[in-house]
Each structure stands twice: as structure tokens, then as C-alpha cells.
Design a protein around this motif. Structure first.
Motif, mmCIF file in Angstrom:
data_model
loop_
_atom_site.group_PDB
_atom_site.id
_atom_site.type_symbol
_atom_site.label_atom_id
_atom_site.label_comp_id
_atom_site.label_asym_id
_atom_site.label_seq_id
_atom_site.Cartn_x
_atom_site.Cartn_y
_atom_site.Cartn_z
ATOM 1 N N ASN A 23 0.806 -1.364 0.046
ATOM 2 C CA ASN A 23 -0.055 -0.209 0.064
ATOM 3 C C ASN A 23 0.851 1.233 -0.062
ATOM 4 O O ASN A 23 1.211 1.908 0.890
ATOM 5 N N ILE A 24 1.264 1.508 -1.385
ATOM 6 C CA ILE A 24 2.376 2.702 -1.311
ATOM 7 C C ILE A 24 1.846 3.741 -2.259
ATOM 8 O O ILE A 24 1.323 3.252 -3.423
ATOM 9 N N SER A 25 1.812 5.004 -2.131
ATOM 10 C CA SER A 25 1.420 6.021 -2.977
ATOM 11 C C SER A 25 2.559 6.969 -3.373
ATOM 12 O O SER A 25 3.138 7.131 -2.266
ATOM 13 N N LEU A 26 2.778 7.095 -4.451
ATOM 14 C CA LEU A 26 4.028 7.952 -4.876
ATOM 15 C C LEU A 26 3.411 9.433 -5.846
ATOM 16 O O LEU A 26 2.695 8.891 -6.755
ATOM 17 N N PHE A 27 3.616 10.491 -5.443
ATOM 18 C CA PHE A 27 3.127 11.637 -6.211
ATOM 19 C C PHE A 27 1.631 11.379 -6.355
ATOM 20 O O PHE A 27 0.983 11.953 -7.320
ATOM 21 N N GLY A 28 0.799 11.122 -5.380
ATOM 22 C CA GLY A 28 -0.691 11.065 -5.364
ATOM 23 C C GLY A 28 -1.247 9.828 -5.986
ATOM 24 O O GLY A 28 -2.408 9.893 -6.427
ATOM 25 N N HIS A 29 -0.173 8.968 -6.486
ATOM 26 C CA HIS A 29 -0.721 7.732 -7.353
ATOM 27 C C HIS A 29 -0.683 6.461 -6.790
ATOM 28 O O HIS A 29 0.707 6.284 -6.205
#
Length: 453
Positions: A292-298
């Protein structure tokens, strides 16, 4: 919502047409888009992919031009490129003709005659009737823009792409053109895409922005997010992230949020998972897709490409240093940071070379530009890799033991460079080190990792 244009992992057939990374692009009805980028960034190559001028290798672009009943892409997408050409390349035109009216042929076509080749211009409310009977060669730059726009609109396209519409126009002419475009999209099913070089040229009717940088097409984002990249927005979000290899747990139930503009130190003993953590952020670790990882809102695995993520990141690490065995000129090593590759096999362009020399100068190694990388000392190689991390001026800077192998003077210099770079409130820093004295003064948050059994 109706998707009008969709490109998935688009790669043109011919190598000379290709971007630095496959292109993902999707636009919907009601969106009006600005494609922003510096000269030579790849905007025109991207537009050629949208219009179908550059056919794709595998996944072809998908179009839905409803309510248009036209079959061909070329009939539904019109590109207006303002080149200030008079008479559509008429061979009778010469440079001074506009200022030598007495030498003009009486048979030169008028504006009205030219427009009637494409349709009935009477319904174009924005077009000034006062110039309808003027010869084409007498049009000003602003009037020519309106003529080209009128010509395109008479074809009744579903998508109108305009290349730098405001170049050379005064304040009043820019206002009139913007009002004309606003009026058009209110009264017909038309999507407008503007190709712009400056963010100051983005008009109020634009809803979304795509930034093209170093031939990498960024994600489609709301215009407000592009114009106001305020601090406090999450750049990285880990929720209960665990990474396990066999019976060994590297990260366990990690919750971590990094907001835009924050500067983090990541600490922990050897084997605590610092490098694993960074590999997840840089999208290099395949286990990131299941976490469960979000990067730059994605959310990871939601469709964004690895290149869209790396486009925002500048990175250096001991592992990268060990892996860089390319005996290329050092400037090519620095330039590979513009492409997010572990080697650049073509010489940088003039614009890219200028950016590389700028950052090599900042790190004090510009005289080493043409020296083969493997002939440099370990410290000089580290400075070159640091210049590589900074060269595209990324939103997120990830520095894993960046001062390894540097003498005291160089350590002070690099810390100062990091501090200066992070003065911009939209830039985020993650730095790993075992030595507190190596941390720059801008550090304002710390993550402590522990080793699991």
C-alpha cells in the motif's frame, strides 16, 4: 466520462521519433489541456503521437470523437501551427511585400476568398469582418493567428491543437484570442489542447496540464495543482508496508508520509531496510506493487509507469556508484540523469550539455566533462553522480550516503549545495547517512528504522 484520446505505453515505430520513455496519456470530454515544456523538451514529438503523424509500434492510440461522425483521425484533430507565413507559401510573396503595397498584384487572394476554400466564414463571430476583403499579405501577426484559427474551425474538428498561440501578440491581442477560444468551447463540442513553452501563457479556460521534460511526458494533472505546487501535499505514503524475503523481515508494518517540501533523514543500523525503503520509493523494487504505497498522489500499480515516477526523482547511492562501469565521457554520465538510464549511448544535445555543464560547474568538476568516467578518482566519480542526480532539477531528491569518499572540503561544499537546492519550498529531500555531521541543516524530519530478526 467519455475518453477522447488514450495512449498506453506509446512508442513510435521509428527510433528517431521516440521519447525517452513510453507515453501514457488519456484525456476526457470537458478537459482542455496545456502541454508545457521548454524548447526541445519533446512537446512537438508528443503532439505528433496524439495526431497519429508518428504511428506507434504496439499499442495504437484509441480515439472516441463522438458526437462527430467523421471517420478519420485527420478530420477530427486539427493542428494549428502559427508560422506567420503569408499566402500559404505562395511563391509570389517576398519579405518586403507587406510594406510595398504599390508592387502588389491586384489578383492576390483576399482573406474572404481564402477562407471560403474551407467553408462559410459568416458564422465565425470572433473573426473581424473589417479585414475580410484585405489581401492575405497585409495581415498582421495577430490577424494571421485568427485566420489560421478560423480555417481550422471551418473543418469542424473534435480536437483543436494550437502551437504557442500567444507568441508575438500584445496584451490586447492575447485577450481577444483567449476570449475567442472561450466562446468557441462554450458553443460547440470541441476539446482544445495548447502547446506552450511558458506557464505564464496558460489561459483561464485550461483545466489540466501535461508537462514534457527531457522527452518524458508527465501525468495529466489539474491546472491548479500545476500552478500551485504548495507544500504539505503527500509525495510519499506508506501504509502498513511489510517487505519479507523468505524468512527474513526487512520492513514491518511501516507507516510513513512525506509531504512536499519536507527534508527527511533516514537512519538505522546496517540491515534495517534503508536501501529497501529507497528502492520502493524509486519504483525499482517489484514488491512495491503489492504494498500500500502511493507516490506523487498515485497508488503503486494503478497504471502509472516507472518512468513517470522516475521523472520526478533525482537519485544517488553507493549501489549506483558500484554499478556504473560505463567508461563514457563524464558529461555523458551526468546527462544520463536526464533520461533516468544507467548509461547514455548518444551524446547530449546542446541544451542538455548546457544543463550538464551548469551542474558540473556547481560541483566543481566542469573541467572533467570529457574525461572518461572510469579514469576519475572515487571522489570525482561521486561528484559526477551527484551532478547526475541534480541535473534535471527534480521534485524529489534521494541521496543515499552521498558524501562517501569525499574530503572535508567537498563534504562542506555538497552540504551547502543541498541546502541551497532545498530552499525551494516545492522540493523534497530524503537522505540516508550513518553520520549526523553529514546531514545538511535543512533536515527537519527523521525516520528511524530498526533491524528485525
Amino acid at each position: 466520462m467519455q475518453t477522447i484520446i488514450k495512449i498506453t505505453q506509446g512508442t513510435p515505430r521509428k527510433e528517431e521519433w521516440r521519447m525517452a520513455a513510453p507515453v501514457d496519456f488519456e484525456t476526457s470530454d470537458g478537459q482542455h489541456i496545456a502541454i508545457i515544456g521548454a524548447n526541445g523538451s519533446g512537446k512537438s514529438m508528443f503532439v505528433d503521437m496524439i495526431t497519429g503523424r508518428h504511428p506507434l509500434l504496439h499499442n495504437q492510440a484509441v480515439y472516441d470523437f463522438r458526437p462527430s461522425d467523421k471517420t478519420f483521425v485527420s478530420d477530427n484533430i486539427r493542428l494549428v501551427s502559427f508560422k506567420d507565413s503569408y499566402g500559404e507559401g505562395d511563391s509570389t510573396y517576398f519579405l518586403q511585400q507587406r510594406w510595398n503595397q504599390q508592387e502588389m498584384d491586384d489578383d492576390l487572394p483576399t482573406v474572404e476568398e481564402m477562407l471560403k476554400k474551407y467553408g462559410d466564414p459568416s458564422g465565425l463571430s470572433f473573426f473581424p469582418s473589417s479585414i475580410m476583403h484585405s489581401p492575405m499579405v497585409l495581415l498582421s501577426s495577430g490577424e494571421l493567428r485568427k485566420f489560421e484559427l478560423a480555417k481550422a474551425l471551418l473543418a469542424n474538428p473534435r480536437v483543436l491543437i494550437i502551437d504557442n498561440p500567444y507568441i508575438g501578440l500584445d496584451v490586447e491581442a492575447r485577450k481577444q484570442l483567449t476570449e475567442a477560444l472561450e466562446d468557441i468551447i462554450r458553443n460547440r463540442p470541441l476539446q482544445i489542447i495548447l502547446e506552450l513553452s511558458r506557464k505564464d501563457d496558460i489561459p483561464a479556460f485550461i483545466t489540466h496540464v501535461v508537462e514534457v521534460k527531457d522527452r518524458v511526458v508527465g501525468p495529466l494533472i489539474p491546472v491548479a495543482d500545476y500552478l500551485n505546487p504548495t507544500a504539505g501535499e503527500p509525495v510519499i505514503s506508506f501504509q502498513d508496508v511489510s517487505i519479507v524475503y523468505g524468512e527474513r523481515t526487512i520492513l514491518k508494518n511501516l507507516n510513513w508520509t512525506v509531504n512536499r517540501g519536507e527534508h527527511w533523514a533516514v537512519k538505522g543500523p546496517n540491515g534495517s531496510g534503508k536501501s529497501t525503503l529507497l528502492s520502493l520509493v524509486c519504483a525499482d523494487n517489484p514488491q512495491g506493487y503489492a504494498a500500500n504505497i502511493s507516490l506523487f498522489g498515485h497508488q503503486r500499480g494503478s497504471g502509472e509507469s516507472i518512468w513517470q515516477i522516475k521523472h520526478h526523482i533525482g537519485y544517488v547511492s553507493p549501489e549506483m556508484h558500484r554499478a556504473y562501469r560505463h567508461n563514457l565521457p563524464t558529461i555523458d554520465i551526468v546527462a544520463s540523469g536526464l533520461k533516468d538510464t544507467m548509461g547514455l549511448y548518444v551524446r547530449p544535445t546542446a541544451t542538455e550539455k548546457e544543463a550538464c555543464l551548469k551542474w558540473m560547474g556547481i560541483f566543481g568538476i566542469e573541467t572533467l566533462a570529457e574525461r572518461p568516467f572510469l579514469q576519475l578518482s572515487s571522489g570525482e566519480q561521486r561528484l559526477a553522480l551527484l551532478a547526475r542526480a541534480f541535473v534535471k532539477e527534480p521534485d524529489l531528491l534521494i541521496l543515499d550516503e552521498p558524501l562517501h569518499g569525499l574530503d572535508d572540503g567537498r563534504c562542506i561544499q555538497v552540504k551547502r549545495i543541498i541546502n541551497d537546492y532545498c530552499q525551494n519550498p516545492s522540493r523534497t529531500l530524503i537522505m540516508v547517512t550513518h553520520y549526523d555531521q553529514e546531514l545538511p541543516s535543512c533536515i527537519d524530519h527523521t525516520l528511524h528504522l530498526k533491524k528485525h530478526s
